[in-house]
Design an enzyme around this catalytic site. Structure first.
Site, PDB file in Angstrom:
ATOM      1  N   GLN A 125       0.852  -1.186   0.000  1.00  0.00           N
ATOM      2  CA  GLN A 125       0.000   0.000   0.000  1.00  0.00           C
ATOM      3  C   GLN A 125       0.888   1.236   0.000  1.00  0.00           C
ATOM      4  O   GLN A 125       1.755   1.377   0.868  1.00  0.00           O
ATOM      5  CB  GLN A 125      -0.897  -0.027   1.245  1.00  0.00           C
ATOM      6  CG  GLN A 125      -1.948   1.057   1.295  1.00  0.00           C
ATOM      7  CD  GLN A 125      -2.731   0.987   2.593  1.00  0.00           C
ATOM      8  OE1 GLN A 125      -2.159   1.153   3.659  1.00  0.00           O
ATOM      9  NE2 GLN A 125      -4.015   0.738   2.509  1.00  0.00           N
ATOM     10  N   GLU A 243     -10.927  -1.463   4.266  1.00  0.00           N
ATOM     11  CA  GLU A 243      -9.897  -1.571   5.291  1.00  0.00           C
ATOM     12  C   GLU A 243     -10.498  -1.387   6.678  1.00  0.00           C
ATOM     13  O   GLU A 243     -10.181  -2.124   7.616  1.00  0.00           O
ATOM     14  CB  GLU A 243      -8.829  -0.515   5.025  1.00  0.00           C
ATOM     15  CG  GLU A 243      -7.641  -0.584   5.960  1.00  0.00           C
ATOM     16  CD  GLU A 243      -6.547   0.403   5.580  1.00  0.00           C
ATOM     17  OE1 GLU A 243      -5.378   0.092   5.812  1.00  0.00           O
ATOM     18  OE2 GLU A 243      -6.879   1.485   5.045  1.00  0.00           O
TER      19      GLU A 243
END
Length: 383
Positions: A125, A243
């Site tokens: 990420q 998330e």
């Protein structure tokens, strides 16, 4: 809401349990934060894929099983109960994968999802920057269009898994005159691309699960952009919803920790204080409450609903629960809790878990930012 499992769901649970019993490594893998352990965890991803367990909710065409979210929760319960390893590709399967499902083209789904499910490509990420952490709207890294490519320059930091991953997904400013949420685009690129420099960040325990990424006029095909140019903020918020909401932290993770915590309490009952007992009981109740809430959210999504700003409530709850569970364990262990290796020679998983839990209120958007979101978008309070 009917909390009883159907015969089909019970049969699925039995199938998962049997497969895990036959395949979960008998000896715990080395830490995912180091090179050797990372490679072991990638091999585990491929073992999962051999049984078609990489991501059970994805369509079969992309390496999944086409199952619903309830079966995914059942899978997670059996996964964690079996003591299976952490997922090296969690950024891919839990965050990027669902994002591509929602925003990607058919070509992008065919190109990226199957290798992700099979553990062939591991994702990092690349969102945070030195001056843009939880406030991602402050991102300054640029991606300037040049023909069929973007030319990327800038820096990302605290990039999860970037020290050893193959590709990264990130937000870049494609309109240099824009500011804040406008003019951002969501772009994927290999970390081996010329001009990319990955600099691992060594953590307190000496391992390097995070990294800085530097981009020096890196050319990336425009075909690697997810959704339209300038729509990156909307795409990223969908990713953040996965998330903070259902995917990244399934309740089974915390139920397994609560079970271990209860066993630790029984082993130290003679010396445990009343407050330690209360902390263990609270940890157990919180884990069960989180599980029930997640089943409710999953049912809503299956009925056509969407996860909105309430994902911020979810993130606050699980991050603070994780910290409280490990704090309770450290209290039960006493002074020995600070040793990397316990007197019986076992690695102190509670200590490593406690250190990691301290980051929970920061990653996935700091809890201070999440409380602002709750105040403004759910409670309607003024900015």
């Amino acid at each position: 809401m009917d909390l009883a499992y159907t015969p089909e769901q019970q049969a699925f649970r039995a199938e998962v349990r049997a497969w895990m019993a036959a395949h979960v490594p008998a000896t715990p893998l080395k830490t995912l934060e180091g090179r050797a352990g990372f490679d072991q965890h990638v091999e585990w991803e491929r073992t999962l894929a051999s049984g078609n367990w990489g991501m059970v909710t994805w369509p079969e065409a992309y390496g999944g099983r086409g199952l619903d979210l309830i079966r995914w929760l059942i899978f997670e319960e059996e996964y964690w109960a079996a003591g299976a390893p952490l997922r090296a590709n969690q950024n891919g399967i839990f965050l990027l994968g669902p994002t591509i499902m929602e925003y990607g083209t058919d070509e992008q789904k065919a190109r990226f999802l199957t290798p992700m499910a099979k553990g062939e490509v591991i994702w990092a990420q690349a969102w945070s920057e030195p001056d843009a952490g939880s406030d991602m709207a402050a991102i300054r890294s640029r991606a300037i269009r040049d023909g069929d490519d973007y030319v990327i320059s800038g820096q990302k930091t605290w990039s999860s898994r970037a020290a050893f991953a193959d590709w990264c997904f990130g937000l870049f400013r494609t309109d240099p005159e824009s500011s804040r949420h406008k003019g951002l685009s969501f772009i994927l690129l290999p970390l081996t691309t010329p001009g990319v420099t990955v600099r691992p960040i060594r953590q307190l325990h000496g391992e390097t699960g995070f990294a800085e990424i530097f981009f020096d006029n890196v050319r990336v095909p425009a075909a690697n952009r997810i959704a339209a140019e300038g729509e990156g903020w909307n795409v990223a918020m969908a990713t953040a919803g996965f998330e903070r909401g259902l995917m990244l932290r399934s309740p089974a993770r915390f139920q397994a920790t609560a079970q271990r915590l209860a066993e630790l309490y029984r082993a130290h009952r003679a010396t445990a204080s009343a407050s330690a007992k209360d902390a263990v009981l609270q940890a157990w109740m919180d884990a069960e409450a989180y599980a029930l809430n997640t089943y409710s959210v999953a049912a809503q999504v299956m009925a056509g609903g969407r996860i909105g700003a309430e994902a911020s409530l979810n993130k606050i709850f699980w991050s603070e629960m994780d910290r409280a569970q490990h704090r309770a364990a450290m209290s039960l262990l006493g002074a020995v809790a600070e040793l990397r290796t316990l007197p019986d020679g076992e690695a102190n998983a509670w200590l490593e878990g406690y250190i990691f839990s301290l980051s929970g209120p920061i990653y996935a958007g700091s809890n201070e930012i999440q409380r602002n979101i709750v105040a403004e978008r759910l409670l309607g309070l003024p900015r």
